[in-house]
Design a protein around this motif. Structure first.
Motif, PDB file in Angstrom:
ATOM      1  N   ASP A 105      -5.006   8.709  -2.812  1.00 17.52           N
ATOM      2  CA  ASP A 105      -6.166   8.367  -3.625  1.00 17.52           C
ATOM      3  C   ASP A 105      -5.817   8.313  -5.107  1.00 17.52           C
ATOM      4  O   ASP A 105      -6.677   8.493  -5.965  1.00 17.52           O
ATOM      5  N   SER A 106      -4.548   8.069  -5.415  1.00 18.03           N
ATOM      6  CA  SER A 106      -4.161   7.975  -6.821  1.00 18.03           C
ATOM      7  C   SER A 106      -4.648   6.654  -7.404  1.00 18.03           C
ATOM      8  O   SER A 106      -5.095   5.758  -6.681  1.00 18.03           O
ATOM      9  N   VAL A 107      -4.550   6.557  -8.731  1.00 15.42           N
ATOM     10  CA  VAL A 107      -4.912   5.302  -9.386  1.00 15.42           C
ATOM     11  C   VAL A 107      -4.073   4.156  -8.839  1.00 15.42           C
ATOM     12  O   VAL A 107      -4.578   3.064  -8.562  1.00 15.42           O
ATOM     13  N   ALA A 121      -2.656   3.918  -5.885  1.00 17.01           N
ATOM     14  CA  ALA A 121      -3.071   3.594  -4.517  1.00 17.01           C
ATOM     15  C   ALA A 121      -4.361   2.783  -4.526  1.00 17.01           C
ATOM     16  O   ALA A 121      -4.508   1.814  -3.760  1.00 17.01           O
ATOM     17  N   ARG A 122      -5.303   3.149  -5.395  1.00 19.70           N
ATOM     18  CA  ARG A 122      -6.573   2.421  -5.436  1.00 19.70           C
ATOM     19  C   ARG A 122      -6.396   0.996  -5.947  1.00 19.70           C
ATOM     20  O   ARG A 122      -6.996   0.050  -5.433  1.00 19.70           O
ATOM     21  N   VAL A 123      -5.545   0.844  -6.986  1.00 14.94           N
ATOM     22  CA  VAL A 123      -5.278  -0.502  -7.510  1.00 14.94           C
ATOM     23  C   VAL A 123      -4.632  -1.371  -6.445  1.00 14.94           C
ATOM     24  O   VAL A 123      -5.036  -2.527  -6.210  1.00 14.94           O
ATOM     25  N   ASP A 137      -6.702  -5.853  -0.335  1.00 15.41           N
ATOM     26  CA  ASP A 137      -7.940  -6.219   0.369  1.00 15.41           C
ATOM     27  C   ASP A 137      -8.498  -7.541  -0.123  1.00 15.41           C
ATOM     28  O   ASP A 137      -9.166  -8.272   0.636  1.00 15.41           O
ATOM     29  N   ARG A 149       0.862  -1.185   0.000  1.00 10.52           N
ATOM     30  CA  ARG A 149       0.000   0.000   0.000  1.00 10.52           C
ATOM     31  C   ARG A 149       0.897   1.234   0.000  1.00 10.52           C
ATOM     32  O   ARG A 149       1.961   1.243   0.636  1.00 10.52           O
ATOM     33  N   ASP A 177      -4.636  -0.972  -3.121  1.00 14.73           N
ATOM     34  CA  ASP A 177      -5.549  -1.232  -2.000  1.00 14.73           C
ATOM     35  C   ASP A 177      -6.559  -2.320  -2.357  1.00 14.73           C
ATOM     36  O   ASP A 177      -6.837  -3.217  -1.538  1.00 14.73           O
ATOM     37  N   SER A 178      -7.124  -2.239  -3.549  1.00 11.07           N
ATOM     38  CA  SER A 178      -8.116  -3.234  -3.958  1.00 11.07           C
ATOM     39  C   SER A 178      -7.520  -4.639  -3.983  1.00 11.07           C
ATOM     40  O   SER A 178      -8.135  -5.609  -3.526  1.00 11.07           O
TER      41      SER A 178
END
Length: 395
Positions: A223-225, A227-229, A235, A219, A231-232
């Protein structure tokens, strides 16, 4: 008398003791002058051998000056070719000593082969100063590689101050290409396609979409692309693949783990995700030599304070990659010692290939050469995961 003065000047400029000189062929006027100079009762032959002390005696009697003073007055300053040769040799030896001890070469011993080949090729145009200047530029380029997908002209402008500094035909370009060939342990590129592939391998002018990096458990906050990729995938207990385009769009990291483990082979990531799932420790895979996407990600992590720990194959190329990671990305070798190698040796294993020393364990390459057997990273993956398991428990 001109032939005598010229020969005396040449021989005295050798820097060595001169007892006799031989001059000729002499015409009749020159033979007459020699006879008059020495008070001979006869004309000498076409070639004359003259004792230097006799010339010195006549010169002092006639002029009151030394022979060297008179010759210098007639023919110009007397040099010392022996001293000049010694000085030039000293300068050349200092140049090669500087090259072999340069931090870029010292940190990546695979470059010693390149340094030796450069020494054998000799100085450029007989000039030590020019050779050192060219080598300094080449070493500056090598220090900045691998690149982060920057176009070659832009990289050359940034590092050398000349967008054409790494064009074909430039001497620095040739030096850098030969260094990369030694570093990667490959054949020299043939044709423009081969050269382009070499630059791409070095992280220059790479495609933003084809250059990717594999991660798991990582991680980076925000909230960048990217970071979102990440994190998803974390998780969901899955590995993630990031492109150079995504990393460039993110432009940085907001929060990073204290430690990241970097491995050479994707199979280690697959095993880690299977074993740890959503609890997978932060891992990054270079998939061999790190390409642009991996370089960008790892440099951002390191710049943000993450400690990088690297493990790879125990073979010739694996050691070169490891040394490269340590030198260029400030990674710490992880279970990459002689003891780790010897403990993992098996009966059946591929040959080690061309082996270069590594700075952190000078005996490691010797062990590989002695056994001739490699240890693929997959063979030691269980031990790596066991160590990571302790990290998971502690966290």
């Amino acid at each position: 008398m001109a032939p005598l003065w010229r020969e005396l000047h040449r021989r005295l400029s050798s820097g060595r003791a001169v007892a006799r000189v031989r001059v000729g062929p002499l015409d009749e006027g020159q033979r007459t002058a020699i006879a008059d100079f020495f008070g001979m009762a006869y004309l000498p032959g076409e070639f004359v051998s003259v004792a230097v002390p006799e010339v010195e005696a006549v010169v002092r009697e006639v002029t009151g000056s030394s022979l060297r003073e008179v010759v210098a007055g007639i023919e110009g300053p007397i040099g010392d070719r022996a001293a000049d040769r010694e000085r030039v040799m000293g300068e050349r030896n200092s140049l090669w000593e500087w090259l072999f001890e340069h931090e870029v070469v010292r940190d990546q011993p695979a470059l010693l082969e390149w340094a030796e080949a450069t020494r054998r090729a000799g100085v450029i145009g007989g000039s030590v100063e020019r050779t050192r200047a060219e080598l300094e530029q080449a070493l500056r380029v090598i220090r900045e590689l691998p690149g982060a997908g920057t176009p070659l002209p832009v990289f050359a402008e940034t590092v050398l101050g000349d967008p054409h500094g790494l064009d074909e035909g430039q001497r620095v370009q040739g030096l850098v290409v030969r260094a990369l060939v030694a570093l990667y342990g490959i054949d020299p590129p043939t044709g423009r396609a081969g050269l382009r592939a070499l630059w791409e391998r070095a992280g220059l002018a790479g495609d933003e979409l084809s250059s990717t990096v594999l991660t798991a458990g990582l991680r980076v906050g925000g909230d960048s692309v990217v970071a979102r990729v990440l994190d998803s995938c974390v998780d969901a207990g899955l590995a993630a693949v990031l492109t150079l385009q995504q990393l460039r769009a993110a432009r940085g990291v907001a929060a990073v783990p204290r430690r990241v483990w970097v491995v050479e082979n994707p199979s280690v990531i697959a095993l880690a995700v299977t074993r740890f799932g959503v609890h997978t420790p932060p891992l990054v895979c270079t998939s061999g030599w790190p390409r642009s996407a991996a370089v960008v990600l790892l440099r951002r992590l390191a710049d943000a304070g993450t400690d990088l720990y690297y493990h790879g194959d125990f073979d010739g190329e694996g050691l070169r990659i490891a040394a490269h990671m340590v030198a260029r990305l400030d990674a710490t070798p992880w279970r990459m010692t002689s003891a780790d190698y010897l403990a993992a040796l098996g009966v059946d294993a591929p040959p080690v290939g061309r082996v270069s020393p590594v700075p952190w364990d000078l005996e490691l390459s010797e062990h590989l050469l002695a056994t001739g057997r490699s240890v693929p990273e997959e063979r030691v993956a269980p031990a790596l995961l066991d160590e990571l398991a302790r990290t998971v428990v502690q966290s």
